[in-house]
Design a protein around this motif. Sequence first.
Motif, PDB file in Angstrom:
ATOM      1  N   LEU A  34     -28.478 -11.373  31.881  1.00  0.00           N
ATOM      2  CA  LEU A  34     -27.652 -12.397  32.525  1.00  0.00           C
ATOM      3  C   LEU A  34     -28.294 -13.786  32.540  1.00  0.00           C
ATOM      4  CD1 LEU A  34     -26.054 -10.450  35.524  1.00  0.00           C
ATOM      5  CD2 LEU A  34     -24.950 -11.210  33.410  1.00  0.00           C
ATOM      6  N   PRO A  35     -29.590 -13.920  32.813  1.00  0.00           N
ATOM      7  CA  PRO A  35     -30.182 -15.266  32.778  1.00  0.00           C
ATOM      8  C   PRO A  35     -30.043 -15.949  31.416  1.00  0.00           C
ATOM      9  CG  PRO A  35     -31.624 -13.753  33.943  1.00  0.00           C
ATOM     10  CD  PRO A  35     -30.563 -12.921  33.315  1.00  0.00           C
ATOM     11  N   SER A  36     -30.232 -15.173  30.333  1.00  0.00           N
ATOM     12  CA  SER A  36     -30.101 -15.748  28.988  1.00  0.00           C
ATOM     13  C   SER A  36     -28.654 -16.121  28.688  1.00  0.00           C
ATOM     14  CB  SER A  36     -30.607 -14.743  27.940  1.00  0.00           C
ATOM     15  OG  SER A  36     -31.961 -14.439  28.140  1.00  0.00           O
ATOM     16  N   ILE A  37     -27.716 -15.256  29.107  1.00  0.00           N
ATOM     17  CA  ILE A  37     -26.295 -15.550  28.904  1.00  0.00           C
ATOM     18  C   ILE A  37     -25.903 -16.819  29.648  1.00  0.00           C
ATOM     19  CG2 ILE A  37     -23.967 -14.714  29.407  1.00  0.00           C
ATOM     20  CD1 ILE A  37     -25.004 -11.868  28.929  1.00  0.00           C
ATOM     21  N   LYS A  38     -26.394 -16.967  30.859  1.00  0.00           N
ATOM     22  CA  LYS A  38     -26.073 -18.148  31.661  1.00  0.00           C
ATOM     23  C   LYS A  38     -26.517 -19.424  30.961  1.00  0.00           C
ATOM     24  CE  LYS A  38     -27.022 -20.334  36.128  1.00  0.00           C
ATOM     25  NZ  LYS A  38     -27.781 -20.263  37.396  1.00  0.00           N
ATOM     26  N   THR A  39     -27.708 -19.404  30.394  1.00  0.00           N
ATOM     27  CA  THR A  39     -28.253 -20.595  29.736  1.00  0.00           C
ATOM     28  C   THR A  39     -27.516 -20.910  28.437  1.00  0.00           C
ATOM     29  OG1 THR A  39     -30.439 -20.152  30.669  1.00  0.00           O
ATOM     30  CG2 THR A  39     -30.331 -21.613  28.755  1.00  0.00           C
ATOM     31  N   GLU A  46     -21.360 -19.090  39.869  1.00  0.00           N
ATOM     32  CA  GLU A  46     -20.241 -18.356  40.436  1.00  0.00           C
ATOM     33  C   GLU A  46     -19.540 -17.502  39.384  1.00  0.00           C
ATOM     34  OE1 GLU A  46     -20.705 -21.645  40.718  1.00  0.00           O
ATOM     35  OE2 GLU A  46     -21.470 -21.646  42.774  1.00  0.00           O
ATOM     36  N   SER A  47     -19.488 -17.977  38.148  1.00  0.00           N
ATOM     37  CA  SER A  47     -18.781 -17.261  37.084  1.00  0.00           C
ATOM     38  C   SER A  47     -19.625 -16.172  36.439  1.00  0.00           C
ATOM     39  CB  SER A  47     -18.326 -18.240  36.000  1.00  0.00           C
ATOM     40  OG  SER A  47     -17.455 -19.207  36.523  1.00  0.00           O
ATOM     41  N   LEU A  48     -20.939 -16.241  36.578  1.00  0.00           N
ATOM     42  CA  LEU A  48     -21.821 -15.320  35.861  1.00  0.00           C
ATOM     43  C   LEU A  48     -21.554 -13.867  36.231  1.00  0.00           C
ATOM     44  CD1 LEU A  48     -24.172 -15.199  33.841  1.00  0.00           C
ATOM     45  CD2 LEU A  48     -25.743 -15.321  35.787  1.00  0.00           C
ATOM     46  N   GLN A  49     -21.272 -13.598  37.498  1.00  0.00           N
ATOM     47  CA  GLN A  49     -21.067 -12.216  37.922  1.00  0.00           C
ATOM     48  C   GLN A  49     -19.847 -11.584  37.252  1.00  0.00           C
ATOM     49  OE1 GLN A  49     -18.520 -11.160  40.379  1.00  0.00           O
ATOM     50  NE2 GLN A  49     -17.535 -13.146  40.630  1.00  0.00           N
ATOM     51  N   TRP A  50     -18.946 -12.415  36.686  1.00  0.00           N
ATOM     52  CA  TRP A  50     -17.765 -11.869  36.028  1.00  0.00           C
ATOM     53  C   TRP A  50     -18.093 -11.180  34.705  1.00  0.00           C
ATOM     54  CZ3 TRP A  50     -13.142 -10.762  37.757  1.00  0.00           C
ATOM     55  CH2 TRP A  50     -12.718 -11.344  38.938  1.00  0.00           C
ATOM     56  N   VAL A  51     -19.265 -11.430  34.161  1.00  0.00           N
ATOM     57  CA  VAL A  51     -19.685 -10.693  32.963  1.00  0.00           C
ATOM     58  C   VAL A  51     -19.787  -9.198  33.289  1.00  0.00           C
ATOM     59  CG1 VAL A  51     -21.501 -10.426  31.232  1.00  0.00           C
ATOM     60  CG2 VAL A  51     -20.927 -12.695  32.099  1.00  0.00           C
ATOM     61  N   VAL A  52     -20.211  -8.894  34.495  1.00  0.00           N
ATOM     62  CA  VAL A  52     -20.296  -7.508  34.957  1.00  0.00           C
ATOM     63  C   VAL A  52     -18.973  -7.063  35.571  1.00  0.00           C
ATOM     64  CG1 VAL A  52     -21.483  -5.935  36.536  1.00  0.00           C
ATOM     65  CG2 VAL A  52     -22.764  -7.729  35.357  1.00  0.00           C
ATOM     66  N   THR A  53     -18.362  -7.923  36.379  1.00  0.00           N
ATOM     67  CA  THR A  53     -17.167  -7.561  37.125  1.00  0.00           C
ATOM     68  C   THR A  53     -15.963  -7.301  36.222  1.00  0.00           C
ATOM     69  OG1 THR A  53     -17.938  -8.891  38.985  1.00  0.00           O
ATOM     70  CG2 THR A  53     -15.621  -8.287  38.974  1.00  0.00           C
ATOM     71  N   ALA A  54     -15.786  -8.113  35.187  1.00  0.00           N
ATOM     72  CA  ALA A  54     -14.640  -7.951  34.289  1.00  0.00           C
ATOM     73  C   ALA A  54     -14.640  -6.566  33.654  1.00  0.00           C
ATOM     74  CB  ALA A  54     -14.668  -9.039  33.204  1.00  0.00           C
ATOM     75  N   TYR A  55     -15.806  -6.104  33.254  1.00  0.00           N
ATOM     76  CA  TYR A  55     -15.946  -4.758  32.681  1.00  0.00           C
ATOM     77  C   TYR A  55     -15.644  -3.704  33.740  1.00  0.00           C
ATOM     78  CZ  TYR A  55     -18.266  -0.840  30.255  1.00  0.00           C
ATOM     79  OH  TYR A  55     -18.564   0.364  29.656  1.00  0.00           O
ATOM     80  N   ALA A  56     -16.203  -3.888  34.938  1.00  0.00           N
ATOM     81  CA  ALA A  56     -16.081  -2.883  35.996  1.00  0.00           C
ATOM     82  C   ALA A  56     -14.645  -2.728  36.475  1.00  0.00           C
ATOM     83  CB  ALA A  56     -16.986  -3.256  37.169  1.00  0.00           C
ATOM     84  N   ILE A  57     -13.902  -3.830  36.571  1.00  0.00           N
ATOM     85  CA  ILE A  57     -12.531  -3.762  37.076  1.00  0.00           C
ATOM     86  C   ILE A  57     -11.648  -2.943  36.147  1.00  0.00           C
ATOM     87  CG2 ILE A  57     -10.447  -5.131  37.484  1.00  0.00           C
ATOM     88  CD1 ILE A  57     -12.210  -7.305  38.649  1.00  0.00           C
ATOM     89  N   LEU A  58     -11.689  -3.244  34.856  1.00  0.00           N
ATOM     90  CA  LEU A  58     -10.855  -2.497  33.907  1.00  0.00           C
ATOM     91  C   LEU A  58     -11.336  -1.062  33.760  1.00  0.00           C
ATOM     92  CD1 LEU A  58      -8.400  -3.607  32.252  1.00  0.00           C
ATOM     93  CD2 LEU A  58      -9.811  -5.377  33.283  1.00  0.00           C
ATOM     94  N   PHE A  59     -12.631  -0.859  33.739  1.00  0.00           N
ATOM     95  CA  PHE A  59     -13.186   0.484  33.586  1.00  0.00           C
ATOM     96  C   PHE A  59     -12.814   1.351  34.783  1.00  0.00           C
ATOM     97  CE2 PHE A  59     -17.365   3.059  33.064  1.00  0.00           C
ATOM     98  CZ  PHE A  59     -16.666   4.083  32.450  1.00  0.00           C
ATOM     99  N   GLY A  60     -13.112   0.886  35.979  1.00  0.00           N
ATOM    100  CA  GLY A  60     -12.828   1.673  37.164  1.00  0.00           C
ATOM    101  C   GLY A  60     -11.348   1.835  37.441  1.00  0.00           C
ATOM    102  N   GLU A  99     -17.889 -19.027  28.279  1.00  0.00           N
ATOM    103  CA  GLU A  99     -17.824 -18.078  29.386  1.00  0.00           C
ATOM    104  C   GLU A  99     -16.458 -17.395  29.442  1.00  0.00           C
ATOM    105  OE1 GLU A  99     -16.652 -20.529  33.398  1.00  0.00           O
ATOM    106  OE2 GLU A  99     -18.770 -20.612  32.829  1.00  0.00           O
ATOM    107  N   GLY A 100     -15.395 -18.129  29.143  1.00  0.00           N
ATOM    108  CA  GLY A 100     -14.067 -17.526  29.163  1.00  0.00           C
ATOM    109  C   GLY A 100     -13.899 -16.451  28.115  1.00  0.00           C
ATOM    110  N   SER A 101     -14.394 -16.708  26.908  1.00  0.00           N
ATOM    111  CA  SER A 101     -14.250 -15.719  25.835  1.00  0.00           C
ATOM    112  C   SER A 101     -15.055 -14.459  26.133  1.00  0.00           C
ATOM    113  CB  SER A 101     -14.688 -16.321  24.497  1.00  0.00           C
ATOM    114  OG  SER A 101     -16.061 -16.680  24.516  1.00  0.00           O
ATOM    115  N   LEU A 102     -16.270 -14.601  26.665  1.00  0.00           N
ATOM    116  CA  LEU A 102     -17.083 -13.424  26.970  1.00  0.00           C
ATOM    117  C   LEU A 102     -16.438 -12.591  28.078  1.00  0.00           C
ATOM    118  CD1 LEU A 102     -19.569 -11.716  26.541  1.00  0.00           C
ATOM    119  CD2 LEU A 102     -20.835 -13.228  28.082  1.00  0.00           C
TER     120      LEU A 102
END
Length: 486
Positions: A34-39, A46-60, A99-102
């Motif tokens: 995540l730190p490398s992705i952010k840079t 605020e948006s960085l956590q969505w890299v994890v959350t977007a996957y988790a919402i659809l998966f769960g 960030e939007g595309s990822l």
Amino acid sequence: MNSLQSRTRWFALALLVAAQFMVVLDVAIVNVALPSIKTDLNFSQESLQWVVTAYAILFGGVLLLGGRLADILGRRRLFVAGLVLFTVSSLLDGLAWSEGSLIAFRSLQGLGAALLSPAALSILTTTFREGRERNLALGIWGAASGSGAAAGVLLGGALTSAFSWSWIFFINVPAGIAVLALTPFLLQESKAKLTHRHFDTAGAVSITSGLMLLVYALTRAAQDGWATASTIGLLAASAALVVAFLVIETRSKAPLLPLGIFRLRTLSASNLSGLLLSASMFSQFFLLTLYMQQVLGYSALQTGVAYVGLTLTVITFSGVAQAIVTRTGVRGVLTAGMALSAVGLVLYARLPVDGHYFWDLFPAFIISGVGLALAFVPMSIGALTGVVADQAGVASGLLNTSQQVGGAIGVAVATTIATTATSHFVSDHAGATPLSSAALTHGFQIAFYALAALALAGAFVAALLTERRPAVEQQVPVDEALLEAA
């Protein structure tokens, strides 16, 4: 059954386990990058956590629907569809330019995982007969699932350090292509033998929306607070959708989730224990990674290597767990595994600011690894015990949903507790800051105690609700060639 057929089934198991390992790996592999992705992609905090959350919402959110679709449309067909979507979206993740595309591509990846995972487990369930044979297969499955999170941190650290964050996604592409190429030769198609092909659209919409909203609400609660109007509103809306789903299922001629499945006590207890285990396990890796990097100063690679002891312990004792379950049943092994997991979490809660790997972390890793193996394998076996072939996808989707929702709840609760405890520490100690090692460690310690309580609750659930009789109601003969192939 001849020896060739036996070997083919175990090669098929290896294929299914490889696919599941990819899915579990991707839940954790992102964290250290995540730190490398952010840079690189100019993410806001605020948006960085969505890299994890977007996957988790659809998966769960889609797992339960994915399991039922596998029963109705064909388990191999849905396995292939999910694998294609997962592999293509992994490639797009690595190629993301903003960030939007990822975030969009991670959502697609989560959807692919939600179709792939229950289909794979339902194929396993219908391929191996209940008893010693299936227990052996689920022991291997449990080793992959239980060690995937730790392996994800290790692999994520190695790839990010050696190459770049894109490679944590690119690594799925050759693996996915290889699994796709072998699928027609090793997996057979199967469907539920239903007198109808009706689909419970209302049930699917209500439970999928409810679960996705729940995961989103839990993620937001960790940031916005549990008492805010937005959090309360989201949780209330989620609860309303889940209640609506239950009402729909009682009236549906072709329910997405036949509620009668919960009459299987061992299945119900295993799913509830699985929810509590995942709540503690997901949070455990999340907090330990923060502790090693923010307090002990480990690099991403060092953090990954630190988990090797835990990963190998899970893999080693998963075989032991399935053998004991086959002899004695789910109840005792699951209870012992949850209790040992609680002991490991208590040891994590005693980690000091100046912790030493071999004296402080390593013993806790070993105990925790044994506990996860002894819990994960009987939980998987119990959640499929007594399930008829026509409901294999439903049971598989239910188990995966319990784990993912449990993980979302655990991370949200642990994050809130750790942050609150850290804030109180800063208030009570002059000169302390929220990022100081002492304040962070105090927050982690309190959160680990809370997670230990969840694991202990899971032990009580297993002891009180799981049926006494062994998981094996019928001893299934297994030839020596099959065991050697395994």
